[in-house]
Scaffold this active site. Structure first.
Site, mmCIF file in Angstrom:
data_model
loop_
_atom_site.group_PDB
_atom_site.id
_atom_site.type_symbol
_atom_site.label_atom_id
_atom_site.label_comp_id
_atom_site.label_asym_id
_atom_site.label_seq_id
_atom_site.Cartn_x
_atom_site.Cartn_y
_atom_site.Cartn_z
ATOM 1 N N HIS A 88 52.296 -10.490 59.723
ATOM 2 C CA HIS A 88 50.866 -10.522 60.084
ATOM 3 C C HIS A 88 50.356 -11.946 59.880
ATOM 4 O O HIS A 88 50.213 -12.408 58.746
ATOM 5 C CB HIS A 88 50.130 -9.519 59.186
ATOM 6 C CG HIS A 88 48.660 -9.449 59.429
ATOM 7 N ND1 HIS A 88 47.823 -8.724 58.613
ATOM 8 C CD2 HIS A 88 47.860 -10.008 60.376
ATOM 9 C CE1 HIS A 88 46.583 -8.833 59.052
ATOM 10 N NE2 HIS A 88 46.580 -9.614 60.113
ATOM 11 N N HIS A 115 55.763 -5.304 55.265
ATOM 12 C CA HIS A 115 54.641 -6.044 55.844
ATOM 13 C C HIS A 115 54.502 -7.388 55.115
ATOM 14 O O HIS A 115 54.431 -7.430 53.887
ATOM 15 C CB HIS A 115 53.356 -5.222 55.691
ATOM 16 C CG HIS A 115 52.179 -5.780 56.418
ATOM 17 N ND1 HIS A 115 51.966 -5.579 57.768
ATOM 18 C CD2 HIS A 115 51.133 -6.529 55.985
ATOM 19 C CE1 HIS A 115 50.840 -6.177 58.130
ATOM 20 N NE2 HIS A 115 50.322 -6.767 57.070
ATOM 21 N N MET A 134 47.691 -14.400 59.635
ATOM 22 C CA MET A 134 46.269 -14.678 59.427
ATOM 23 C C MET A 134 46.106 -16.187 59.370
ATOM 24 O O MET A 134 45.792 -16.775 58.333
ATOM 25 C CB MET A 134 45.787 -13.991 58.145
ATOM 26 C CG MET A 134 45.682 -12.492 58.308
ATOM 27 S SD MET A 134 45.420 -11.627 56.752
ATOM 28 C CE MET A 134 47.127 -11.324 56.294
ATOM 29 N N MET A 146 41.918 -4.059 60.754
ATOM 30 C CA MET A 146 41.672 -4.475 59.377
ATOM 31 C C MET A 146 40.557 -3.613 58.779
ATOM 32 O O MET A 146 39.459 -3.536 59.339
ATOM 33 C CB MET A 146 41.251 -5.947 59.322
ATOM 34 C CG MET A 146 42.300 -6.943 59.779
ATOM 35 S SD MET A 146 43.818 -6.910 58.796
ATOM 36 C CE MET A 146 43.203 -7.314 57.154
ATOM 37 N N MET A 149 49.013 -16.248 55.276
ATOM 38 C CA MET A 149 47.638 -16.764 55.222
ATOM 39 C C MET A 149 47.662 -18.275 55.061
ATOM 40 O O MET A 149 48.518 -18.818 54.366
ATOM 41 C CB MET A 149 46.885 -16.137 54.043
ATOM 42 C CG MET A 149 46.884 -14.620 54.041
ATOM 43 S SD MET A 149 45.888 -13.987 52.673
ATOM 44 C CE MET A 149 46.294 -12.236 52.771
ATOM 45 N N ASP A 179 45.304 -1.838 57.888
ATOM 46 C CA ASP A 179 45.618 -2.814 56.850
ATOM 47 C C ASP A 179 44.387 -3.049 55.987
ATOM 48 O O ASP A 179 43.392 -3.606 56.453
ATOM 49 C CB ASP A 179 46.079 -4.125 57.500
ATOM 50 C CG ASP A 179 46.594 -5.143 56.485
ATOM 51 O OD1 ASP A 179 46.497 -4.882 55.273
ATOM 52 O OD2 ASP A 179 47.090 -6.197 56.914
ATOM 53 N N ASP A 207 52.216 -10.727 54.795
ATOM 54 C CA ASP A 207 50.898 -11.293 55.068
ATOM 55 C C ASP A 207 50.943 -12.813 54.965
ATOM 56 O O ASP A 207 51.052 -13.365 53.875
ATOM 57 C CB ASP A 207 49.877 -10.744 54.068
ATOM 58 C CG ASP A 207 49.504 -9.299 54.363
ATOM 59 O OD1 ASP A 207 49.105 -9.018 55.503
ATOM 60 O OD2 ASP A 207 49.610 -8.454 53.459
ATOM 61 N N SER A 243 52.976 -3.977 51.607
ATOM 62 C CA SER A 243 52.703 -5.405 51.749
ATOM 63 C C SER A 243 53.254 -6.157 50.549
ATOM 64 O O SER A 243 52.859 -5.894 49.406
ATOM 65 C CB SER A 243 51.199 -5.651 51.846
ATOM 66 O OG SER A 243 50.933 -7.031 51.657
#
Length: 225
Positions: free
Chosen positions: A70, A37, A72, A141, A41, A176, A39, A12
Site C-alpha cells: 500500500h 499488508h 501512501m 481507508m 509511507m 484498512d 504500509d 499489517s
C-alpha cells in the site's frame, strides 16, 4: 492469484516487530494470515515514514501468501518499478496522490502487479467510476492514513455503494484502518472481502509466543462468519 470473494485477513506489518520482520511474517502466516499488508509511507503524502523498496525486497522471501503493498506516497509513478521488482503482488496507489491516476494504474499493471486504488475517508466513490476496469482492488481507508492504532470511521454506506458499482467485476474491496472483531462485520456486511488489521492481529503476541496472533485472527474470522 486467483480471484475469490471469501474474506481474507491481511495483517499489517506496521504493527509487527520492525527488528524481526522475517520471523514475524512467518509466524503470522503460520497462524492463519491470508495476505501480508505492507504500509509504505513517505512523510509527505502522510505524516509518517515507514519503509521503501529495499525492505519489501528483504521480506519478500518470507512471504508465502500475497504481498499487498500500500503506497501512501506522492508522487507514486517514479517508484512503481522498484516496488514491482521488490516482489509486490499487489501495488495500491492513492487516488489523492497525483493528478494522473489512470496513468499510474496502467504503469502498475504494466510492471506485472495487480493494481489497487486507495481512497481516503473523505473521498467519494463516484470519482472512481471510470477507473473500475483498470483496478483489481479498491482499498477504502477507514482511518486517515499515516499511523496505526487509530479509531475506526464507519463508512458502511460508502462500501455498499462501491460494491454496487463493482457489480460482477473481479475486484476486491479492502478495508484498512481500525479493523477489529467489532468493526469487521459492518464492513463485510457492506461488501468488503479483504480486512487489513494491524494492532488487532499483533497485540499480545510475539515471534516467541505467536499463538495470540492465531487467536486474534480467529476472533476476526468468527465475527464475520
Amino acid at each position: 492469484m486467483t480471484f475469490d470473494r471469501s474474506v481474507k485477513i491481511a495483517p499489517s506489518i506496521l504493527s509487527a516487530d520492525f527488528a524481526n520482520f522475517g520471523q514475524e511474517i512467518q509466524a503470522v502466516e503460520a497462524q492463519g494470515a491470508d495476505w501480508i499488508h505492507v504500509d509504505v509511507m513517505d512523510g509527505h503524502f502522510v505524516p509518517n515514514i515507514t519503509f521503501g523498496p529495499a525492505t519489501c525486497k528483504a521480506i519478500r522471501p518470507h512471504v508465502k501468501t500475497v504481498m499487498d503493498v500500500h503506497l501512501m506516497i506522492a508522487p507514486v509513478d517514479p517508484y512503481i518499478e522498484a516496488f514491482a521488482e521488490a516482489g509486490a503482488d499487489i501495488l495500491t496507489a492513492h487516488l489523492e496522490a497525483g493528478p494522473h491516476i489512470h496513468r499510474t494504474l496502467q504503469a502498475i499493471r504494466g510492471a506485472g502487479c495487480k493494481a489497487g486504488l486507495a481512497l481516503n475517508p473523505g473521498t467519494g466513490v463516484e470519482d472512481i467510476a471510470y477507473l473500475l476496469d483498470m483496478v483489481d482492488l479498491v482499498c477504502v481507508m477507514t482511518v486517515n492514513p499515516g499511523f496505526g492504532g487509530q479509531a475506526f470511521i464507519d463508512l458502511s454506506a460508502k462500501v455498499r455503494r462501491l460494491r454496487q458499482m463493482i457489480g460482477d467485476r473481479p475486484i476486491h474491496i479492502e478495508i484498512d484502518g481500525g479493523v477489529t472483531p467489532a468493526t469487521a462485520p459492518l464492513m463485510v456486511a457492506a461488501g468488503a472481502d479483504v480486512l487489513v488489521a494491524g494492532s488487532a492481529v499483533f497485540k499480545g503476541g510475539s515471534v516467541a509466543n505467536p499463538a495470540p496472533y492465531g487467536e486474534n485472527i480467529a476472533a476476526i474470522r468468527a465475527a464475520v462468519a
